[in-house]
Design an enzyme around this catalytic site. Structure first.
Site, PDB file in Angstrom:
ATOM      1  N   GLU A  33      -5.344  -4.504   0.072  1.00  0.00           N
ATOM      2  CA  GLU A  33      -4.686  -4.018   1.294  1.00  0.00           C
ATOM      3  C   GLU A  33      -4.853  -4.998   2.448  1.00  0.00           C
ATOM      4  O   GLU A  33      -3.932  -5.218   3.224  1.00  0.00           O
ATOM      5  CB  GLU A  33      -5.239  -2.639   1.696  1.00  0.00           C
ATOM      6  CG  GLU A  33      -4.811  -1.516   0.776  1.00  0.00           C
ATOM      7  CD  GLU A  33      -3.301  -1.340   0.699  1.00  0.00           C
ATOM      8  OE1 GLU A  33      -2.587  -1.717   1.653  1.00  0.00           O
ATOM      9  OE2 GLU A  33      -2.810  -0.856  -0.329  1.00  0.00           O
ATOM     10  N   TYR A 116      -3.835   2.707   8.696  1.00  0.00           N
ATOM     11  CA  TYR A 116      -3.029   2.481   7.489  1.00  0.00           C
ATOM     12  C   TYR A 116      -3.915   2.118   6.292  1.00  0.00           C
ATOM     13  O   TYR A 116      -3.834   2.717   5.222  1.00  0.00           O
ATOM     14  CB  TYR A 116      -1.994   1.367   7.743  1.00  0.00           C
ATOM     15  CG  TYR A 116      -1.414   0.853   6.466  1.00  0.00           C
ATOM     16  CD1 TYR A 116      -0.400   1.560   5.820  1.00  0.00           C
ATOM     17  CD2 TYR A 116      -1.921  -0.291   5.855  1.00  0.00           C
ATOM     18  CE1 TYR A 116       0.100   1.125   4.606  1.00  0.00           C
ATOM     19  CE2 TYR A 116      -1.428  -0.728   4.643  1.00  0.00           C
ATOM     20  CZ  TYR A 116      -0.423  -0.025   4.026  1.00  0.00           C
ATOM     21  OH  TYR A 116       0.055  -0.448   2.823  1.00  0.00           O
ATOM     22  N   ASP A 134       3.334   2.289   6.785  1.00  0.00           N
ATOM     23  CA  ASP A 134       3.541   0.882   7.133  1.00  0.00           C
ATOM     24  C   ASP A 134       4.989   0.709   7.603  1.00  0.00           C
ATOM     25  O   ASP A 134       5.722   1.701   7.748  1.00  0.00           O
ATOM     26  CB  ASP A 134       3.215  -0.041   5.938  1.00  0.00           C
ATOM     27  CG  ASP A 134       4.152   0.167   4.763  1.00  0.00           C
ATOM     28  OD1 ASP A 134       5.079   0.990   4.850  1.00  0.00           O
ATOM     29  OD2 ASP A 134       3.966  -0.517   3.731  1.00  0.00           O
TER      30      ASP A 134
END
Ligand code: SF4
Length: 352
Positions: A33, A116, A134
């Site tokens: 990520e 996020y 996102d």
């Protein structure tokens, strides 16, 4: 059919297979990520595999030096991500007993982890029902539900999160989030093919002719111009070519990375001004006089908030400069390849 079911059916047929999908190791999910923020999947995949190989566990990452981490990160940009990654690994080892935080709030406490990323790790690794939001998800959801709130603001995040919390599949939030991300990225693209979309019959943007108008983006600040003049000074010692580098410090861009000694000016210098300034800089900084150099062609380097206009002044010296400022480091020109440098410096080195 419910939103999550429809999404799941689409995901079954079109979902992407990625090296960090279908795993529940929070360390690897976190790594993927962070790497994928501001990075295309194709590019991120290689970096992810390299990181996993070099640092298979959070303990390995924490034990590495920041320089090793930055070196591996080189070329990805946004280097604060790499520094935060390293700091958070140390935090996990020192403050969490080496155990990865397993709650959304605990994950959020890690350096460099925002809402996020925390939602992604919490859902993929621990199956906690936190929706990921996102840019692709904003686009899809704003069009589907006709939401015109400017995205990437705090208000928008709360609004989209509240909506998705009602839609998320609580049994498989990991799968729901992966499907949501893929749908926004692969189907509801900036120029989508709405005829192939399973949500076409209920999409507000399509019905009202606003596909091109959503999502609404908040106006961006114009990038600031900066002028960088780098001093690539070279000389030979025992037949081996040497040069000088310094490590960037402070809160500025590229902190921790190495560069050639830098003269930054508030405005662009014409050649006459540059020769005068370069002479003064070389005299004051290195006691170099006289100073002749070869000027590179201009390099333009675009960052999100900065436009860098760079020139490299290359000089062949008879010997090591008389004065070496404390922050500079003498390296052989071969060694530069092994220390972390910005993409801009790398582009210059490649051009030689
Ligand atoms: S119909 Fe078009 S705009 Fe609406 S969700 Fe589907 S792809 Fe996106």
């Amino acid at each position: 059919m419910a939103f999550s079911q429809k999404l799941d059916t689409w995901f079954e047929d079109f979902g992407r297979e990625l090296p960090w999908r279908g795993i529940d190791d929070p360390y690897r999910i976190w790594l993927s990520e962070i790497i994928l923020q501001q990075t295309r999947i194709e590019q991120g995949r290689d970096y992810y595999l390299r990181f996993v190989e070099a640092f298979p566990t959070v303990a390995d990452l924490a034990a590495a030096s920041e320089e090793q981490v930055l070196r591996l990160w080189q070329g990805l940009g946004y280097y604060s991500r790499a520094r935060n990654l390293h700091a958070a690994a140390i935090y996990i080892m020192n403050e969490c007993g080496g155990v990865f935080p397993s709650t959304y709030e605990g994950i959020l406490r890690m350096k460099g982890v925002g809402r996020y990323t925390a939602a992604a790790i919490a859902s993929f690794a621990f199956r906690l029902p936190h929706p990921v939001i996102d840019g692709n998800v904003y686009r899809f959801v704003s069009r589907l539900f006709g939401i015109a709130t400017p995205i990437a603001t705090d208000a928008a995040y709360r609004e989209f999160e509240a909506l998705l919390l009602k839609k998320i599949d609580r049994r498989r939030p990991d799968r729901f989030n992966a499907a949501l991300m893929d749908f926004g990225s692969l189907q509801c693209k900036p120029q989508p093919d709405c005829t192939a979309c399973p949500f076409a019959d209920e999409c507000v943007a399509l019905r009202t002719g606003r596909v091109d108008m959503l999502p609404v983006k908040a106006p961006k600040a114009k990038p600031k111009d900066r002028w960088f003049y780098y001093f690539d000074l070279r000389w030979k010692e025992d037949g081996v070519e040497h040069t000088l580098v310094e490590q960037r410090e402070g809160k500025d861009i590229w902190r921790g990375l190495y560069q050639f000694p830098l003269l930054e000016t508030a405005e662009e210098l014409d050649e006459k001004q540059l020769r005068k300034e370069a002479k003064r800089f070389a005299q004051e900084t290195f006691h170099l006089s006289p100073f002749t150099f070869h000027l590179s062609s201009p390099f333009l380097h675009q960052l999100t908030h900065r436009t860098i206009h760079a020139l490299f002044l290359r000089a062949e010296l008879a010997s090591r400069p008389l004065l070496l400022p404390e922050k500079t480091r003498v390296v052989t020109t071969g060694e530069i390849k092994n220390i972390p440098v910005s993409r801009l410096i790398d582009r210059y080195l490649q051009s030689l």
